[in-house]
Design a protein around this motif. Structure first.
Motif, short mmCIF file in Angstrom:
data_model
loop_
_atom_site.label_atom_id
_atom_site.label_comp_id
_atom_site.label_asym_id
_atom_site.label_seq_id
_atom_site.Cartn_x
_atom_site.Cartn_y
_atom_site.Cartn_z
N PRO A 128 0.83 -1.21 0.00
CA PRO A 128 0.00 0.00 0.00
C PRO A 128 0.86 1.26 0.00
N GLU A 132 5.00 1.20 4.50
CA GLU A 132 4.42 -0.06 4.98
C GLU A 132 5.32 -1.23 4.56
N ALA A 172 -2.88 -4.81 0.62
CA ALA A 172 -3.16 -3.98 1.80
C ALA A 172 -3.78 -4.90 2.85
N ASP A 173 -5.06 -5.23 2.68
CA ASP A 173 -5.71 -6.20 3.57
C ASP A 173 -5.45 -7.60 3.01
#
Ligand SMILES: Nc1nc2c(ncn2[C@@H]2O[C@H](COP(=O)(O)OP(=O)(O)O)[C@@H](O)[C@H]2O)c(=O)[nH]1
Ligand SMILES: Nc1ncnc2c1ncn2[C@@H]1O[C@H](COP(=O)(O)OP(=O)(O)O)[C@@H](O)[C@H]1O
Length: 191
Positions: A128, A132, A172-173
């Motif tokens: 993302p 991160e 991301a998730d």
């Protein structure tokens, strides 16, 4: 561009170190046992918990180079000071059997596969954000500071190659990314 692979198709998964390739691939294999993941050879040392022949085949540099000379790799590349390669024979055998094959490899190797297997489906996994990505590499706790710096430098380069890929997936998730990867690979629930 992102038509799903048929059975016996080769899929290449690439992305910067720490983006979650290994995590996503492990979940994919758990959920879809028909997939076959190539075990690469490398000259890097095993990390704690890694075993020879399972995570990688660990080779000395001279042994790796002898295999290169003998045409034993489908592709190979240097990454962060170590050599990594895909053993050719097992991949070709699985493809002949009609099994879907996954390669989890870095950018230079993906480029080689694009030349030798133009029909391969190539997916780039992106973080993302770069911050991160760095958090994930550090959070994993498996690499020295030098290895981390080399991976971050290489990551900047890899993330500029987006246009070369059939599909780009942002991890991301984790659950969402896994679902999206399944969709891209044309994997139904029961596969
Ligand atoms: N070209 C190529 N790259 C590989 C191969 N096996 C692993 N890699 C890549 O080498 C890079 C370093 O892998 P590794 O040392 O396990 O570190 P990590 O990605 O930080 O977990 C990653 O981008 C892997 O995808 C291979 O057979 N060929
Ligand atoms: N979607 C995600 N959200 C948060 N952390 C993640 C996610 N995916 C993976 N991770 C974590 O990031 C770290 C690096 O993942 P890993 O699968 O080892 O990356 P790679 O194989 O691309 O080097 C691991 O600690 C993993 O648990």
């Amino acid at each position: 561009m992102d038509s799903p692979p048929s059975s016996g198709r080769l899929t290449v998964i690439t992305g910067p170190s720490g983006v979650g390739k290994g995590t996503l691939v492990a979940l994919l294999l758990q959920r879809h046992p028909a997939l076959w993941l190539s075990v690469s050879a490398t000259t890097r040392s095993p990390r704690p918990g890694e075993s020879d022949g399972q995570h990688y085949v660990f080779l000395t540099r001279p042994d790796f180079e002898a295999r290169v000379a003998g045409g034993g790799f489908l592709e190979w590349a240097e990454f962060a000071g170590h050599l990594y390669g895909t053993p050719r024979a097992p991949v070709e055998a699985q493809l002949v059997l009609g099994r879907p094959v996954l390669l989890e490899i870095e950018l230079e190797g993906a480029r080689q596969v694009r030349r030798t297997f133009p029909a391969a489906f190539q997916v780039l996994i992106k973080p993302p954000s770069f911050e991160e990505l760095e958090r994930r590499i550090r959070g994993r706790g498996t690499d020295s500071e030098e290895a981390i710096q080399r991976r971050l430098a290489r990551a900047r380069e890899e993330l500029t190659a987006e246009a070369e890929f059939d599909a780009v997936l942002v991890n991301a998730d984790l659950d969402m990314a896994l679902q999206e990867l399944e969709r891209l690979l044309g994997l139904a629930d029961a596969d």
